[in-house]
Design a protein around this motif. Structure first.
Motif, PDB file in Angstrom:
ATOM      1  N   TYR A  70       0.852  -1.188   0.000  1.00  0.00           N
ATOM      2  CA  TYR A  70       0.000   0.000   0.000  1.00  0.00           C
ATOM      3  C   TYR A  70       0.883   1.231   0.000  1.00  0.00           C
ATOM      4  O   TYR A  70       1.791   1.355   0.829  1.00  0.00           O
ATOM      5  N   LEU A  71       0.617   2.122  -0.937  1.00  0.00           N
ATOM      6  CA  LEU A  71       1.401   3.344  -1.113  1.00  0.00           C
ATOM      7  C   LEU A  71       0.678   4.505  -0.443  1.00  0.00           C
ATOM      8  O   LEU A  71      -0.524   4.698  -0.633  1.00  0.00           O
ATOM      9  N   PHE A  72       1.441   5.267   0.347  1.00  0.00           N
ATOM     10  CA  PHE A  72       0.922   6.428   1.060  1.00  0.00           C
ATOM     11  C   PHE A  72       1.795   7.636   0.756  1.00  0.00           C
ATOM     12  O   PHE A  72       2.990   7.505   0.534  1.00  0.00           O
ATOM     13  N   ARG A  73       1.175   8.800   0.802  1.00  0.00           N
ATOM     14  CA  ARG A  73       1.911  10.048   0.626  1.00  0.00           C
ATOM     15  C   ARG A  73       1.935  10.786   1.960  1.00  0.00           C
ATOM     16  O   ARG A  73       0.916  10.910   2.639  1.00  0.00           O
ATOM     17  N   GLY A  74       3.121  11.292   2.292  1.00  0.00           N
ATOM     18  CA  GLY A  74       3.281  12.125   3.472  1.00  0.00           C
ATOM     19  C   GLY A  74       3.429  13.567   3.030  1.00  0.00           C
ATOM     20  O   GLY A  74       3.101  13.923   1.897  1.00  0.00           O
ATOM     21  N   PRO A  75       3.963  14.425   3.888  1.00  0.00           N
ATOM     22  CA  PRO A  75       4.147  15.829   3.517  1.00  0.00           C
ATOM     23  C   PRO A  75       5.248  15.995   2.466  1.00  0.00           C
ATOM     24  O   PRO A  75       6.194  15.217   2.407  1.00  0.00           O
ATOM     25  N   GLY A  76       5.119  17.006   1.645  1.00  0.00           N
ATOM     26  CA  GLY A  76       6.131  17.288   0.623  1.00  0.00           C
ATOM     27  C   GLY A  76       6.267  16.139  -0.349  1.00  0.00           C
ATOM     28  O   GLY A  76       5.291  15.685  -0.914  1.00  0.00           O
ATOM     29  N   ARG A  77       7.488  15.641  -0.509  1.00  0.00           N
ATOM     30  CA  ARG A  77       7.751  14.543  -1.458  1.00  0.00           C
ATOM     31  C   ARG A  77       8.032  13.234  -0.741  1.00  0.00           C
ATOM     32  O   ARG A  77       8.734  12.370  -1.243  1.00  0.00           O
ATOM     33  N   ILE A  78       7.488  13.091   0.463  1.00  0.00           N
ATOM     34  CA  ILE A  78       7.645  11.865   1.247  1.00  0.00           C
ATOM     35  C   ILE A  78       6.592  10.847   0.803  1.00  0.00           C
ATOM     36  O   ILE A  78       5.414  11.167   0.686  1.00  0.00           O
ATOM     37  N   PHE A  79       7.051   9.614   0.551  1.00  0.00           N
ATOM     38  CA  PHE A  79       6.150   8.507   0.234  1.00  0.00           C
ATOM     39  C   PHE A  79       6.516   7.319   1.107  1.00  0.00           C
ATOM     40  O   PHE A  79       7.688   7.113   1.423  1.00  0.00           O
ATOM     41  N   GLY A  80       5.520   6.560   1.492  1.00  0.00           N
ATOM     42  CA  GLY A  80       5.727   5.360   2.284  1.00  0.00           C
ATOM     43  C   GLY A  80       5.022   4.185   1.650  1.00  0.00           C
ATOM     44  O   GLY A  80       3.958   4.338   1.041  1.00  0.00           O
ATOM     45  N   VAL A  81       5.615   3.021   1.801  1.00  0.00           N
ATOM     46  CA  VAL A  81       5.026   1.775   1.328  1.00  0.00           C
ATOM     47  C   VAL A  81       5.014   0.820   2.508  1.00  0.00           C
ATOM     48  O   VAL A  81       5.989   0.720   3.263  1.00  0.00           O
ATOM     49  N   THR A  82       3.913   0.109   2.677  1.00  0.00           N
ATOM     50  CA  THR A  82       3.776  -0.843   3.765  1.00  0.00           C
ATOM     51  C   THR A  82       2.888  -1.994   3.316  1.00  0.00           C
ATOM     52  O   THR A  82       2.171  -1.873   2.327  1.00  0.00           O
ATOM     53  N   GLY A  83       2.931  -3.068   4.060  1.00  0.00           N
ATOM     54  CA  GLY A  83       2.049  -4.195   3.803  1.00  0.00           C
ATOM     55  C   GLY A  83       0.742  -4.072   4.555  1.00  0.00           C
ATOM     56  O   GLY A  83      -0.139  -4.909   4.406  1.00  0.00           O
ATOM     57  N   GLU A  84       0.593  -3.032   5.361  1.00  0.00           N
ATOM     58  CA  GLU A  84      -0.623  -2.815   6.147  1.00  0.00           C
ATOM     59  C   GLU A  84      -1.528  -1.799   5.447  1.00  0.00           C
ATOM     60  O   GLU A  84      -1.125  -0.657   5.229  1.00  0.00           O
ATOM     61  N   ALA A  85      -2.728  -2.216   5.142  1.00  0.00           N
ATOM     62  CA  ALA A  85      -3.662  -1.374   4.385  1.00  0.00           C
ATOM     63  C   ALA A  85      -3.966  -0.049   5.070  1.00  0.00           C
ATOM     64  O   ALA A  85      -4.230   0.950   4.402  1.00  0.00           O
ATOM     65  N   THR A  86      -3.896  -0.017   6.385  1.00  0.00           N
ATOM     66  CA  THR A  86      -4.210   1.224   7.111  1.00  0.00           C
ATOM     67  C   THR A  86      -3.023   2.176   7.176  1.00  0.00           C
ATOM     68  O   THR A  86      -3.199   3.350   7.476  1.00  0.00           O
ATOM     69  N   GLY A  87      -1.812   1.657   6.954  1.00  0.00           N
ATOM     70  CA  GLY A  87      -0.615   2.482   7.076  1.00  0.00           C
ATOM     71  C   GLY A  87      -0.255   2.793   8.515  1.00  0.00           C
ATOM     72  O   GLY A  87       0.604   3.638   8.775  1.00  0.00           O
ATOM     73  N   ALA A  88      -0.870   2.102   9.464  1.00  0.00           N
ATOM     74  CA  ALA A  88      -0.670   2.390  10.888  1.00  0.00           C
ATOM     75  C   ALA A  88       0.777   2.226  11.347  1.00  0.00           C
ATOM     76  O   ALA A  88       1.172   2.839  12.340  1.00  0.00           O
ATOM     77  N   ASN A  89       1.575   1.438  10.633  1.00  0.00           N
ATOM     78  CA  ASN A  89       2.959   1.225  11.062  1.00  0.00           C
ATOM     79  C   ASN A  89       3.946   2.208  10.424  1.00  0.00           C
ATOM     80  O   ASN A  89       5.137   2.138  10.684  1.00  0.00           O
ATOM     81  N   LEU A  90       3.460   3.144   9.616  1.00  0.00           N
ATOM     82  CA  LEU A  90       4.355   4.142   9.011  1.00  0.00           C
ATOM     83  C   LEU A  90       4.821   5.135  10.082  1.00  0.00           C
ATOM     84  O   LEU A  90       4.076   5.437  11.017  1.00  0.00           O
ATOM     85  N   PRO A  91       6.038   5.656   9.959  1.00  0.00           N
ATOM     86  CA  PRO A  91       6.588   6.552  10.978  1.00  0.00           C
ATOM     87  C   PRO A  91       5.737   7.812  11.182  1.00  0.00           C
ATOM     88  O   PRO A  91       5.435   8.527  10.228  1.00  0.00           O
ATOM     89  N   GLN A  92       5.391   8.071  12.430  1.00  0.00           N
ATOM     90  CA  GLN A  92       4.568   9.236  12.761  1.00  0.00           C
ATOM     91  C   GLN A  92       5.277  10.554  12.480  1.00  0.00           C
ATOM     92  O   GLN A  92       4.633  11.568  12.267  1.00  0.00           O
ATOM     93  N   ARG A  93       6.603  10.541  12.456  1.00  0.00           N
ATOM     94  CA  ARG A  93       7.340  11.798  12.220  1.00  0.00           C
ATOM     95  C   ARG A  93       7.055  12.376  10.842  1.00  0.00           C
ATOM     96  O   ARG A  93       7.327  13.540  10.595  1.00  0.00           O
ATOM     97  N   TYR A  94       6.531  11.548   9.921  1.00  0.00           N
ATOM     98  CA  TYR A  94       6.199  12.023   8.579  1.00  0.00           C
ATOM     99  C   TYR A  94       4.689  12.091   8.339  1.00  0.00           C
ATOM    100  O   TYR A  94       4.259  12.266   7.215  1.00  0.00           O
TER     101      TYR A  94
END
Length: 77
Positions: free
Chosen positions: A4-28
């Protein structure tokens, strides 16, 4: 692997195996869901280094980039 691909602020992107993105770093946070993507080792994907991404998912549970530059290790701190 289903990811699952998520966008953070600016040009930050995160990818995770969790559909909710709950494990992505909170700092972003905040993270906004973009789409679900099937990633297969060795198969290219525009804008993503698939093998690096899958390696990070195995080690950290997520993969984070800033302007397409991998920052997963510093994001995990």
């Amino acid at each position: 692997m289903q990811t699952y691909l998520f966008r953070g602020p600016g040009r930050i992107f995160g990818v995770t195996g969790e559909a909710t993105g709950a494990n992505l770093p909170q700092r972003y946070a905040p993270w906004t869901a973009v789409k679900a993507v099937e990633m297969i080792r060795g198969q290219p994907m525009p804008g993503v280094e698939v093998d690096d991404c899958l390696d990070d998912l195995e080690v950290y549970g997520f993969h984070v980039t800033d302007a397409h530059v991998r920052i997963t290790e510093e994001a995990a701190l």
